[in-house]
Scaffold this motif. Structure first.
Motif, PDB file in Angstrom:
ATOM      1  N   PHE A   1      54.514 -70.317  -2.459  1.00 40.84           N
ATOM      2  CA  PHE A   1      53.086 -70.588  -2.648  1.00 40.84           C
ATOM      3  C   PHE A   1      52.619 -71.685  -1.695  1.00 40.84           C
ATOM      4  O   PHE A   1      51.567 -71.554  -1.050  1.00 40.84           O
ATOM      5  CB  PHE A   1      52.789 -70.981  -4.100  1.00 40.84           C
ATOM      6  N   ALA A   2      53.396 -72.756  -1.608  1.00 40.17           N
ATOM      7  CA  ALA A   2      53.016 -73.856  -0.714  1.00 40.17           C
ATOM      8  C   ALA A   2      52.928 -73.381   0.730  1.00 40.17           C
ATOM      9  O   ALA A   2      51.961 -73.701   1.444  1.00 40.17           O
ATOM     10  CB  ALA A   2      54.005 -75.013  -0.842  1.00 40.17           C
ATOM     11  N   MET A   3      53.910 -72.618   1.171  1.00 38.14           N
ATOM     12  CA  MET A   3      53.931 -72.175   2.566  1.00 38.14           C
ATOM     13  C   MET A   3      52.857 -71.143   2.880  1.00 38.14           C
ATOM     14  O   MET A   3      52.272 -71.151   3.958  1.00 38.14           O
ATOM     15  CB  MET A   3      55.307 -71.602   2.918  1.00 38.14           C
ATOM     16  N   GLU A   4      52.597 -70.260   1.942  1.00 36.56           N
ATOM     17  CA  GLU A   4      51.648 -69.174   2.201  1.00 36.56           C
ATOM     18  C   GLU A   4      50.194 -69.573   1.945  1.00 36.56           C
ATOM     19  O   GLU A   4      49.292 -69.110   2.650  1.00 36.56           O
ATOM     20  CB  GLU A   4      52.001 -67.962   1.342  1.00 36.56           C
ATOM     21  N   LYS A   5      49.952 -70.422   0.951  1.00 35.66           N
ATOM     22  CA  LYS A   5      48.583 -70.702   0.527  1.00 35.66           C
ATOM     23  C   LYS A   5      48.097 -72.113   0.877  1.00 35.66           C
ATOM     24  O   LYS A   5      46.924 -72.300   1.148  1.00 35.66           O
ATOM     25  CB  LYS A   5      48.446 -70.513  -0.990  1.00 35.66           C
ATOM     26  N   VAL A   6      48.989 -73.103   0.824  1.00 38.24           N
ATOM     27  CA  VAL A   6      48.548 -74.495   0.973  1.00 38.24           C
ATOM     28  C   VAL A   6      48.740 -75.002   2.400  1.00 38.24           C
ATOM     29  O   VAL A   6      47.803 -75.515   3.015  1.00 38.24           O
ATOM     30  CB  VAL A   6      49.283 -75.408  -0.033  1.00 38.24           C
ATOM     31  N   MET A   7      49.950 -74.903   2.927  1.00 42.72           N
ATOM     32  CA  MET A   7      50.230 -75.494   4.241  1.00 42.72           C
ATOM     33  C   MET A   7      49.320 -74.995   5.352  1.00 42.72           C
ATOM     34  O   MET A   7      48.905 -75.801   6.202  1.00 42.72           O
ATOM     35  CB  MET A   7      51.694 -75.281   4.639  1.00 42.72           C
ATOM     36  N   PRO A   8      48.962 -73.714   5.395  1.00 46.25           N
ATOM     37  CA  PRO A   8      48.073 -73.269   6.469  1.00 46.25           C
ATOM     38  C   PRO A   8      46.702 -73.950   6.469  1.00 46.25           C
ATOM     39  O   PRO A   8      46.010 -73.947   7.493  1.00 46.25           O
ATOM     40  CB  PRO A   8      47.938 -71.765   6.215  1.00 46.25           C
ATOM     41  N   LEU A   9      46.327 -74.553   5.343  1.00 39.83           N
ATOM     42  CA  LEU A   9      45.065 -75.286   5.297  1.00 39.83           C
ATOM     43  C   LEU A   9      45.141 -76.612   6.052  1.00 39.83           C
ATOM     44  O   LEU A   9      44.113 -77.187   6.421  1.00 39.83           O
ATOM     45  CB  LEU A   9      44.665 -75.570   3.838  1.00 39.83           C
ATOM     46  N   PHE A  10      46.368 -77.102   6.267  1.00 37.01           N
ATOM     47  CA  PHE A  10      46.549 -78.440   6.835  1.00 37.01           C
ATOM     48  C   PHE A  10      47.291 -78.455   8.167  1.00 37.01           C
ATOM     49  O   PHE A  10      47.438 -79.509   8.777  1.00 37.01           O
ATOM     50  CB  PHE A  10      47.265 -79.334   5.822  1.00 37.01           C
ATOM     51  N   GLY A  11      47.774 -77.303   8.602  1.00 35.36           N
ATOM     52  CA  GLY A  11      48.472 -77.254   9.873  1.00 35.36           C
ATOM     53  C   GLY A  11      49.096 -75.898  10.115  1.00 35.36           C
ATOM     54  O   GLY A  11      48.836 -74.934   9.398  1.00 35.36           O
ATOM     55  N   ALA A  12      49.930 -75.856  11.128  1.00 35.56           N
ATOM     56  CA  ALA A  12      50.631 -74.620  11.476  1.00 35.56           C
ATOM     57  C   ALA A  12      51.938 -74.540  10.698  1.00 35.56           C
ATOM     58  O   ALA A  12      52.590 -75.548  10.451  1.00 35.56           O
ATOM     59  CB  ALA A  12      50.915 -74.595  12.972  1.00 35.56           C
ATOM     60  N   VAL A  13      52.318 -73.335  10.331  1.00 34.96           N
ATOM     61  CA  VAL A  13      53.608 -73.085   9.698  1.00 34.96           C
ATOM     62  C   VAL A  13      54.429 -72.254  10.667  1.00 34.96           C
ATOM     63  O   VAL A  13      53.949 -71.250  11.189  1.00 34.96           O
ATOM     64  CB  VAL A  13      53.444 -72.342   8.344  1.00 34.96           C
ATOM     65  N   THR A  14      55.660 -72.707  10.931  1.00 29.34           N
ATOM     66  CA  THR A  14      56.513 -72.006  11.875  1.00 29.34           C
ATOM     67  C   THR A  14      57.934 -71.952  11.345  1.00 29.34           C
ATOM     68  O   THR A  14      58.210 -72.451  10.247  1.00 29.34           O
ATOM     69  CB  THR A  14      56.455 -72.687  13.265  1.00 29.34           C
ATOM     70  N   THR A  15      58.820 -71.366  12.107  1.00 27.52           N
ATOM     71  CA  THR A  15      60.246 -71.342  11.767  1.00 27.52           C
ATOM     72  C   THR A  15      61.000 -72.170  12.788  1.00 27.52           C
ATOM     73  O   THR A  15      60.488 -72.468  13.872  1.00 27.52           O
ATOM     74  CB  THR A  15      60.790 -69.903  11.793  1.00 27.52           C
ATOM     75  N   SER A  16      62.231 -72.492  12.438  1.00 24.87           N
ATOM     76  CA  SER A  16      63.054 -73.275  13.377  1.00 24.87           C
ATOM     77  C   SER A  16      63.296 -72.502  14.658  1.00 24.87           C
ATOM     78  O   SER A  16      63.352 -73.091  15.735  1.00 24.87           O
ATOM     79  CB  SER A  16      64.377 -73.656  12.712  1.00 24.87           C
ATOM     80  N   ALA A  17      63.420 -71.185  14.569  1.00 21.75           N
ATOM     81  CA  ALA A  17      63.655 -70.371  15.762  1.00 21.75           C
ATOM     82  C   ALA A  17      62.462 -70.396  16.711  1.00 21.75           C
ATOM     83  O   ALA A  17      62.619 -70.323  17.936  1.00 21.75           O
ATOM     84  CB  ALA A  17      63.989 -68.935  15.365  1.00 21.75           C
ATOM     85  N   ALA A  18      61.259 -70.506  16.168  1.00 23.96           N
ATOM     86  CA  ALA A  18      60.048 -70.485  16.995  1.00 23.96           C
ATOM     87  C   ALA A  18      59.611 -71.867  17.459  1.00 23.96           C
ATOM     88  O   ALA A  18      58.782 -71.987  18.355  1.00 23.96           O
ATOM     89  CB  ALA A  18      58.905 -69.813  16.226  1.00 23.96           C
ATOM     90  N   LEU A  19      60.175 -72.907  16.868  1.00 29.03           N
ATOM     91  CA  LEU A  19      59.777 -74.280  17.178  1.00 29.03           C
ATOM     92  C   LEU A  19      60.288 -74.721  18.537  1.00 29.03           C
ATOM     93  O   LEU A  19      61.439 -74.501  18.876  1.00 29.03           O
ATOM     94  CB  LEU A  19      60.319 -75.220  16.094  1.00 29.03           C
ATOM     95  N   THR A  20      59.411 -75.379  19.288  1.00 28.64           N
ATOM     96  CA  THR A  20      59.835 -75.998  20.538  1.00 28.64           C
ATOM     97  C   THR A  20      59.331 -77.425  20.571  1.00 28.64           C
ATOM     98  O   THR A  20      58.285 -77.736  19.993  1.00 28.64           O
ATOM     99  CB  THR A  20      59.294 -75.253  21.784  1.00 28.64           C
ATOM    100  N   PHE A  21      60.055 -78.288  21.244  1.00 32.18           N
ATOM    101  CA  PHE A  21      59.648 -79.676  21.399  1.00 32.18           C
ATOM    102  C   PHE A  21      59.151 -79.952  22.820  1.00 32.18           C
ATOM    103  O   PHE A  21      59.031 -81.098  23.214  1.00 32.18           O
ATOM    104  CB  PHE A  21      60.800 -80.620  21.037  1.00 32.18           C
ATOM    105  N   ALA A  22      58.868 -78.889  23.569  1.00 26.83           N
ATOM    106  CA  ALA A  22      58.380 -79.038  24.949  1.00 26.83           C
ATOM    107  C   ALA A  22      56.978 -79.566  24.983  1.00 26.83           C
ATOM    108  O   ALA A  22      56.202 -79.396  24.105  1.00 26.83           O
ATOM    109  CB  ALA A  22      58.454 -77.708  25.668  1.00 26.83           C
TER     110      ALA A  22
END
Length: 193
Positions: free
Chosen positions: A172-193
């Motif tokens: 619920f937090a990831m699907e409904k709440v977090m997108p209101l406050f930022g981007a949701v990603t996975t570790s595989a898609a994350l970059t620090f570039a």
């Protein structure tokens, strides 16, 4: 944009089986989701990229007077003398332990920005975006995302670095709440570039 990785509440009492475990349902989800291994990979990538890493933990002074959350649900910490800053249960799990130069912020409530120098630290370092991972999803991670976004920071939450007490709370937090406050990603898609 300058990023910082916030490692939130990856503590022995919450994440590791053993004599110091205080939250068995949360630990079970951390294990089932393989959160610690994922967090370790992301932490390694952040360090390699030279990204500021800040560790945050729930930890109290011996008087418990610095406890910012004074609701009854926080009373057992003081009554039972748990999560003292130097206690085994309050320590960050070994696999994710801070290295020299990585600050550790102790908090006395759920929100890592309340009663701590975290926001000032990020501002002093020129941070404009925070990458969040931690436990529990619907508590510290959600609180951090809300506070950070309201403070003008860009927020990215790494879904597979997080877990909660039950899958439905996390989802619920990831699907409904977090997108209101930022981007949701996975570790595989994350970059620090």
């Amino acid at each position: 944009m300058t990023k910082a990785l916030l490692m939130l509440d990856y503590q022995v009492a919450l994440c590791e089986e053993g004599p110091h475990l205080k939250a068995p349902p949360l630990q079970a989800q951390v294990a089932e989701r393989d959160v610690l291994a994922t967090a370790e990979r992301v932490l390694g990538a952040a360090r390699e990229a030279g990204v500021l890493v800040v560790h945050v933990r729930l930890a109290f002074d011996p008087s418990y007077k610095l406890r910012t959350n004074r609701l009854p649900r926080f009373d057992p910490y003081e009554v039972n003398r748990v999560m003292l800053a130097d206690s085994p249960e309050a320590q960050i799990v070994k696999a994710l332990a801070p290295v020299d130069g990585e600050p550790v912020v102790d908090k006395g409530c759920v929100d890592p920005f309340i009663g701590t120098p975290l926001r000032d630290l990020l501002a002093a370092e020129g941070v404009t975006e925070v990458v969040l991972g931690g436990v529990a999803t619907n508590l510290v991670v959600e609180s951090a995302a809300r506070h950070a976004s309201d403070s003008g920071l860009q927020v990215t939450v790494v879904e597979d670095m997080c877990a909660s007490f039950a899958p439905e709370l996390h989802d619920f937090a990831m699907e409904k709440v977090m997108p209101l406050f930022g981007a949701v990603t996975t570790s595989a898609a994350l970059t620090f570039a």
